[in-house]
Design a protein around this motif. Structure first.
Motif, PDB file in Angstrom:
ATOM      1  N   GLY A 140       0.790  -1.220   0.000  1.00  0.00           N
ATOM      2  CA  GLY A 140       0.000   0.000   0.000  1.00  0.00           C
ATOM      3  C   GLY A 140       0.822   1.269   0.000  1.00  0.00           C
ATOM      4  O   GLY A 140       0.299   2.347  -0.304  1.00  0.00           O
ATOM      5  N   ARG A 141       2.119   1.167   0.281  1.00  0.00           N
ATOM      6  CA  ARG A 141       2.984   2.339   0.252  1.00  0.00           C
ATOM      7  C   ARG A 141       3.591   2.489  -1.151  1.00  0.00           C
ATOM      8  O   ARG A 141       3.728   1.517  -1.887  1.00  0.00           O
ATOM      9  CB  ARG A 141       4.123   2.208   1.268  1.00  0.00           C
ATOM     10  N   PRO A 142       3.994   3.713  -1.530  1.00  0.00           N
ATOM     11  CA  PRO A 142       4.601   3.900  -2.850  1.00  0.00           C
ATOM     12  C   PRO A 142       5.949   3.188  -2.944  1.00  0.00           C
ATOM     13  O   PRO A 142       6.733   3.176  -1.990  1.00  0.00           O
ATOM     14  CB  PRO A 142       4.753   5.417  -2.972  1.00  0.00           C
ATOM     15  N   ASP A 143       6.203   2.584  -4.083  1.00  0.00           N
ATOM     16  CA  ASP A 143       7.456   1.891  -4.350  1.00  0.00           C
ATOM     17  C   ASP A 143       8.423   2.896  -4.982  1.00  0.00           C
ATOM     18  O   ASP A 143       8.144   3.444  -6.041  1.00  0.00           O
ATOM     19  CB  ASP A 143       7.182   0.728  -5.318  1.00  0.00           C
ATOM     20  N   PRO A 144       9.579   3.134  -4.365  1.00  0.00           N
ATOM     21  CA  PRO A 144      10.502   4.148  -4.890  1.00  0.00           C
ATOM     22  C   PRO A 144      11.432   3.659  -5.995  1.00  0.00           C
ATOM     23  O   PRO A 144      12.139   4.461  -6.598  1.00  0.00           O
ATOM     24  CB  PRO A 144      11.315   4.533  -3.654  1.00  0.00           C
ATOM     25  N   HIS A 145      11.451   2.356  -6.308  1.00  0.00           N
ATOM     26  CA  HIS A 145      12.465   1.789  -7.203  1.00  0.00           C
ATOM     27  C   HIS A 145      12.082   1.895  -8.676  1.00  0.00           C
ATOM     28  O   HIS A 145      12.187   0.926  -9.437  1.00  0.00           O
ATOM     29  CB  HIS A 145      12.720   0.324  -6.832  1.00  0.00           C
ATOM     30  N   PHE A 146      11.684   3.073  -9.127  1.00  0.00           N
ATOM     31  CA  PHE A 146      11.153   3.244 -10.475  1.00  0.00           C
ATOM     32  C   PHE A 146      12.183   2.977 -11.567  1.00  0.00           C
ATOM     33  O   PHE A 146      11.831   2.656 -12.712  1.00  0.00           O
ATOM     34  CB  PHE A 146      10.590   4.664 -10.641  1.00  0.00           C
ATOM     35  N   THR A 210      13.522 -12.023  -5.024  1.00  0.00           N
ATOM     36  CA  THR A 210      14.626 -11.101  -4.776  1.00  0.00           C
ATOM     37  C   THR A 210      14.930 -11.019  -3.287  1.00  0.00           C
ATOM     38  O   THR A 210      14.193 -11.562  -2.463  1.00  0.00           O
ATOM     39  CB  THR A 210      14.286  -9.699  -5.310  1.00  0.00           C
ATOM     40  N   ASN A 211      16.026 -10.314  -2.938  1.00  0.00           N
ATOM     41  CA  ASN A 211      16.363 -10.229  -1.517  1.00  0.00           C
ATOM     42  C   ASN A 211      15.469  -9.234  -0.782  1.00  0.00           C
ATOM     43  O   ASN A 211      15.264  -9.333   0.414  1.00  0.00           O
ATOM     44  CB  ASN A 211      17.840  -9.885  -1.325  1.00  0.00           C
ATOM     45  N   HIS A 212      14.906  -8.228  -1.490  1.00  0.00           N
ATOM     46  CA  HIS A 212      13.833  -7.400  -0.936  1.00  0.00           C
ATOM     47  C   HIS A 212      13.014  -6.886  -2.126  1.00  0.00           C
ATOM     48  O   HIS A 212      13.375  -7.110  -3.281  1.00  0.00           O
ATOM     49  CB  HIS A 212      14.357  -6.269  -0.050  1.00  0.00           C
ATOM     50  N   HIS A 213      11.891  -6.263  -1.859  1.00  0.00           N
ATOM     51  CA  HIS A 213      10.991  -5.872  -2.944  1.00  0.00           C
ATOM     52  C   HIS A 213      11.566  -4.683  -3.712  1.00  0.00           C
ATOM     53  O   HIS A 213      11.401  -3.528  -3.330  1.00  0.00           O
ATOM     54  CB  HIS A 213       9.607  -5.527  -2.376  1.00  0.00           C
ATOM     55  N   VAL A 214      12.229  -4.986  -4.834  1.00  0.00           N
ATOM     56  CA  VAL A 214      12.899  -3.941  -5.593  1.00  0.00           C
ATOM     57  C   VAL A 214      12.534  -3.940  -7.075  1.00  0.00           C
ATOM     58  O   VAL A 214      12.777  -2.958  -7.768  1.00  0.00           O
ATOM     59  CB  VAL A 214      14.433  -4.061  -5.421  1.00  0.00           C
ATOM     60  N   PHE A 215      11.938  -5.021  -7.576  1.00  0.00           N
ATOM     61  CA  PHE A 215      11.694  -5.128  -9.007  1.00  0.00           C
ATOM     62  C   PHE A 215      10.214  -5.087  -9.394  1.00  0.00           C
ATOM     63  O   PHE A 215       9.815  -5.645 -10.410  1.00  0.00           O
ATOM     64  CB  PHE A 215      12.342  -6.399  -9.559  1.00  0.00           C
ATOM     65  N   GLY A 216       9.412  -4.408  -8.588  1.00  0.00           N
ATOM     66  CA  GLY A 216       7.995  -4.301  -8.916  1.00  0.00           C
ATOM     67  C   GLY A 216       7.738  -3.593 -10.234  1.00  0.00           C
ATOM     68  O   GLY A 216       6.860  -3.985 -11.011  1.00  0.00           O
ATOM     69  N   TYR A 217       8.506  -2.557 -10.518  1.00  0.00           N
ATOM     70  CA  TYR A 217       8.325  -1.807 -11.768  1.00  0.00           C
ATOM     71  C   TYR A 217       8.738  -2.659 -12.972  1.00  0.00           C
ATOM     72  O   TYR A 217       8.069  -2.656 -14.009  1.00  0.00           O
ATOM     73  CB  TYR A 217       9.143  -0.516 -11.746  1.00  0.00           C
ATOM     74  N   LEU A 218       9.858  -3.363 -12.836  1.00  0.00           N
ATOM     75  CA  LEU A 218      10.294  -4.243 -13.918  1.00  0.00           C
ATOM     76  C   LEU A 218       9.255  -5.323 -14.171  1.00  0.00           C
ATOM     77  O   LEU A 218       8.923  -5.629 -15.324  1.00  0.00           O
ATOM     78  CB  LEU A 218      11.648  -4.874 -13.570  1.00  0.00           C
ATOM     79  N   ALA A 219       8.731  -5.904 -13.089  1.00  0.00           N
ATOM     80  CA  ALA A 219       7.735  -6.965 -13.224  1.00  0.00           C
ATOM     81  C   ALA A 219       6.483  -6.462 -13.951  1.00  0.00           C
ATOM     82  O   ALA A 219       5.938  -7.137 -14.826  1.00  0.00           O
ATOM     83  CB  ALA A 219       7.364  -7.524 -11.852  1.00  0.00           C
ATOM     84  N   GLN A 220       6.040  -5.270 -13.590  1.00  0.00           N
ATOM     85  CA  GLN A 220       4.848  -4.711 -14.234  1.00  0.00           C
ATOM     86  C   GLN A 220       5.104  -4.425 -15.708  1.00  0.00           C
ATOM     87  O   GLN A 220       4.260  -4.706 -16.567  1.00  0.00           O
ATOM     88  CB  GLN A 220       4.436  -3.428 -13.518  1.00  0.00           C
ATOM     89  N   ARG A 221       6.263  -3.880 -16.031  1.00  0.00           N
ATOM     90  CA  ARG A 221       6.571  -3.497 -17.408  1.00  0.00           C
ATOM     91  C   ARG A 221       6.718  -4.706 -18.325  1.00  0.00           C
ATOM     92  O   ARG A 221       6.249  -4.691 -19.469  1.00  0.00           O
ATOM     93  CB  ARG A 221       7.860  -2.667 -17.431  1.00  0.00           C
TER      94      ARG A 221
END
Length: 319
Positions: A140-146, A210-221
């Motif tokens: 629910g928080r914004p993901d900063p790893h754009f 991954t070791n922490h949630h960092v690739f949400g943007y890559l996954a979506q794209r």
């Protein structure tokens, strides 16, 4: 040298605080600008928090202004801090470029202080249509790893150019725009290359751990499923519980994932513990997901970092 990010009509993307700048003459770093306003008692130059944003900014600004990047190579953006001198430099900048969305946890108070002192701040994450975490303690928080999405990185390039033109005295608009157009073309090529590499993976191989949630943007794209993260958080400062590791190990076993991806700047011990917990042969593949390396490393620029990660992910999941 690195630099800035452009304004969009979102949230806090670009603003100049109303309070007058504090007189920090004794602390201001001397500098020489090329084609820019002289330093003296006035605000000058661009200060950038992270080295990834610094690289984008440097490409856009070129020789039009002095750019200071605070975060050193191979550092963790969630935990790095600044010295008193660097904090003073932030407050004297014409433009302060930062990722925002909660990424720079160790320098947030310095960013706020600089804006209160009158520095113009550009929160790049707010300018590129951010997404939210969908699971874990940060759901629910914004993901900063754009930046793991080159399409959004290209949007950041445009934002940087707009901000530099609007806020940096003496910067030649035509040169800044030309720099941005040229670099944006290179970033768009990255996207095309990544789309082609990932398109070759079958659906059952498009799963990421991954070791922490960092690739949400890559996954979506690129249409990946994020099975989970060893640390169920968007921050490297969090720690998993034994039940977190067991739950992820079960999910990895069920999904038959061949690899776990760990950031190169962080120890991969937890990822290996999770792999052992799963009782499977799982490769732990290092990626450069949070920071650039030094010049002699494998990822000294955003372009090289993204190409490296694309190849490492595609190769590991194709096995």
């Amino acid at each position: 040298m690195p630099t800035t990010s452009p304004p969009r009509a979102r949230g806090r993307a670009l603003r100049r605080a109303a309070a007058p700048a504090f007189a920090l003459t004794a602390l201001v770093l001397p500098a020489v600008l090329s084609g820019c306003a002289a330093f003296g008692d006035d605000r000058s130059g661009v200060v950038v928090t992270t080295n990834i944003l610094g690289d984008l900014t440097r490409a856009v600004v070129g020789d039009e202004a002095e750019v200071t990047v605070l975060m050193p190579p191979n550092a963790d953006p969630h935990s790095f801090g600044v010295s008193a001198r660097q904090a003073a430099r932030m407050e004297q900048a014409e433009l302060l470029v930062y990722n925002g969305l909660g990424l720079e946890e160790g320098v947030l108070r310095n960013v706020e202080a600089a804006e209160e002192a009158g520095a113009s701040g550009l929160e790049v994450g707010e300018a590129v249509d951010p997404i939210e975490y969908t699971e874990g303690e940060t759901a629910g928080r914004p993901d900063p790893h754009f930046w793991t999405d080159p399409v959004r990185a290209a949007e950041a390039v445009d934002a940087i150019a707009d901000a530099v033109v609007a806020q940096v005295d003496g910067a030649d608009e035509d040169r800044v725009r030309a720099n941005a157009e040229r670099y944006r073309g290179q970033v768009e090529e990255l996207h095309e290359e990544a789309a082609e590499r990932f398109a070759a993976l079958p659906g059952e191989r498009r799963r990421l751990v991954t070791n922490h949630h960092v690739f949400g943007y890559l996954a979506q794209r690129y249409d990946f499923e994020v099975v989970g993260a060893v640390v169920p958080s968007g921050s490297t400062l969090a720690s998993p519980s034994s039940s977190d590791l067991k739950s992820l190990a079960d999910a990895v076993r069920d999904a038959d994932v061949p690899a776990v991806f760990a950031d190169s700047s962080r120890p991969d011990r937890l990822a290996r513990v999770m792999a052992d917990e799963a009782g499977l042969e799982i490769e732990v593949v290092p990626l450069f997901s949070e920071s650039l390396t030094a010049e002699d490393g494998e990822a000294p620029t955003y372009l090289e970092m993204t190409r490296h990660n694309t190849g490492a992910i595609a190769d590991a999941l194709a096995r």
